[in-house]
Design an enzyme around this catalytic site. Structure first.
Site, PDB file in Angstrom:
ATOM      1  N   CYS A  69     -18.267  -9.689  28.216  1.00 47.80           N
ATOM      2  CA  CYS A  69     -17.215 -10.250  29.063  1.00 47.80           C
ATOM      3  C   CYS A  69     -16.704  -9.228  30.083  1.00 47.80           C
ATOM      4  O   CYS A  69     -16.220  -8.155  29.711  1.00 47.80           O
ATOM      5  CB  CYS A  69     -16.055 -10.730  28.183  1.00 47.80           C
TER       6      CYS A  69
ATOM      7  N   VAL B 101     -10.496 -13.700  25.768  1.00 45.52           N
ATOM      8  CA  VAL B 101     -10.415 -12.264  25.563  1.00 45.52           C
ATOM      9  C   VAL B 101     -10.389 -11.599  26.928  1.00 45.52           C
ATOM     10  O   VAL B 101     -10.816 -12.231  27.898  1.00 45.52           O
ATOM     11  CB  VAL B 101     -11.611 -11.749  24.719  1.00 45.52           C
TER      12      VAL B 101
END
Lengths: 239, 239
Positions: free
Chosen positions: B30, B70
């Site tokens: 990510c 996240v």
């Protein structure tokens, strides 16, 4: 009532910037501009307001700020005599909080500040459904709007989001709560089932806030503006 | 090479939080998590990493963070013993900069900080076309990507956006520049016409940055991940 300066458009000339005078580029009905105005009011900062037509944008404004959005601040730095420019409502508001610290709007506690910033950043989850409900005449967005408002209902544990006094977070969220009555016409009634008692009390408290009152645009004018806006033909100058 | 902990999913149990241990909820590929990791690395802050499966999200994670995104930080406050939680990459990064001020990543000058924050906020103008180009196999987004990168080319007036050293803005923008080679496969070649000489030099400087190196995921794994991601079936655990 003081007359509202016309919104300058394409073909206009930028009014000369004066020394020792903070300038706010504005649009009378813009909720993002209202954020900045609430901060300016809360801190009692004098400023000059230049209204910008956001459909026929002035060339000189696009040169300063390519996306052409408002609000933005401009001023002449007294030491260097350089022109300074700050766009984006949240950046403008936080910048003002840093350089005019006499009335602090952000909490000094970093954790509290982070928590409140998360609520402001995630407020797009409310704004999306809000505008969807407006655009769809209440056919879409209403459920999501109520669902996402729950986060704010449960986050409210004092008179204001910021505590016992209105603070940065309150002013950043407020402009859209002030506009909730716009949705009455499309059949959405905030707190119809009494599911938002804390938010309803907060709205009441905010309506009595002197900075909110100072910055408020009459709802009938906002409605008139929104009618044009929704048809893709916003009118900016009514008076 | 240390093994990477598996990404926890639905049905898993949240590993117990330890006192005096900062926890980062993460996902290995990510770019938003990478922002937080770069800040943690730059400040040399020790932390425990808990990987989260973002398709089959753990129930316990959704309880902590309803949107399920996240990065986020969690820790036990030493004085009160209360559990603290901070989500959102920019909030996490700014929070860390405030509470670990030994290595300052934001400029202390408020105006400079505001200017840099505008570039970070408007980076969505690059991210939109970036993902559009990826998803459309280069059929869309490429022109907009180049157009919006121009803003960053012209804003770069030193080795780094932050000046002579990599700073907050550099770390906030970097994860997507590291991923630009992903677009080679869809026919986009960054700086193909030499129109971004300053950005190209910055990329080179960032690749040599020790924090960037520390946090880097091998490109072949990122590519493998993105192939699954683009088909709506991301795989998280390769090793």
């Amino acid at each position: 009532m003081t007359s509202v300066p016309k919104h300058l458009k394409s073909g206009s000339v930028c009014p000369p910037l004066q020394e020792n005078q903070l300038r706010l580029y504005s649009m009378r009905f813009c909720p993002y501009v209202q954020r900045a105005k609430l901060v300016l009011a809360a801190k009692n900062i004098p400023y000059e307001e230049i209204n910008v037509n956001l459909v026929e944008k002035p060339e000189w404004y696009l040169e300063k700020n390519a996306p052409g959005q408002v609000p933005s601040l401009e001023w002449i730095e007294s030491a260097s005599k350089e022109t300074r420019f700050v766009p984006e409502s949240l950046v403008v508001s936080d910048y003002l909080d840093e350089i005019y610290p006499e009335v602090r709007l952000h909490p000094t506690d970093s954790y509290l500040k982070a928590q409140q910033r998360v609520l402001v950043e995630r407020f797009n989850n409310v704004l999306g459904p809000f505008y969807k409900a407006l655009r769809s005449q209440g056919k879409e967005g209403v459920e999501d709007l109520n669902k996402n408002l729950e986060t704010y209902e449960s986050a409210l544990n004092d008179t204001y989001f910021g505590g016992s006094q209105a603070a940065m977070i309150d002013y950043m969220l407020w402009p859209w709560f002030e506009r909730l009555p716009l949705l009455n016409d499309v059949g959405y009634h905030f707190n119809a089932d009494g599911q938002f008692p804390k938010l309803a009390a907060w709205i009441h408290a905010m309506e009595e806030n002197e900075n909110v009152k100072k910055v408020k645009v009459p709802m009938e004018l906002t409605k008139k503006f929104m009618q044009g806006y929704m048809q893709g033909k916003p009118e900016y100058d009514f008076e």
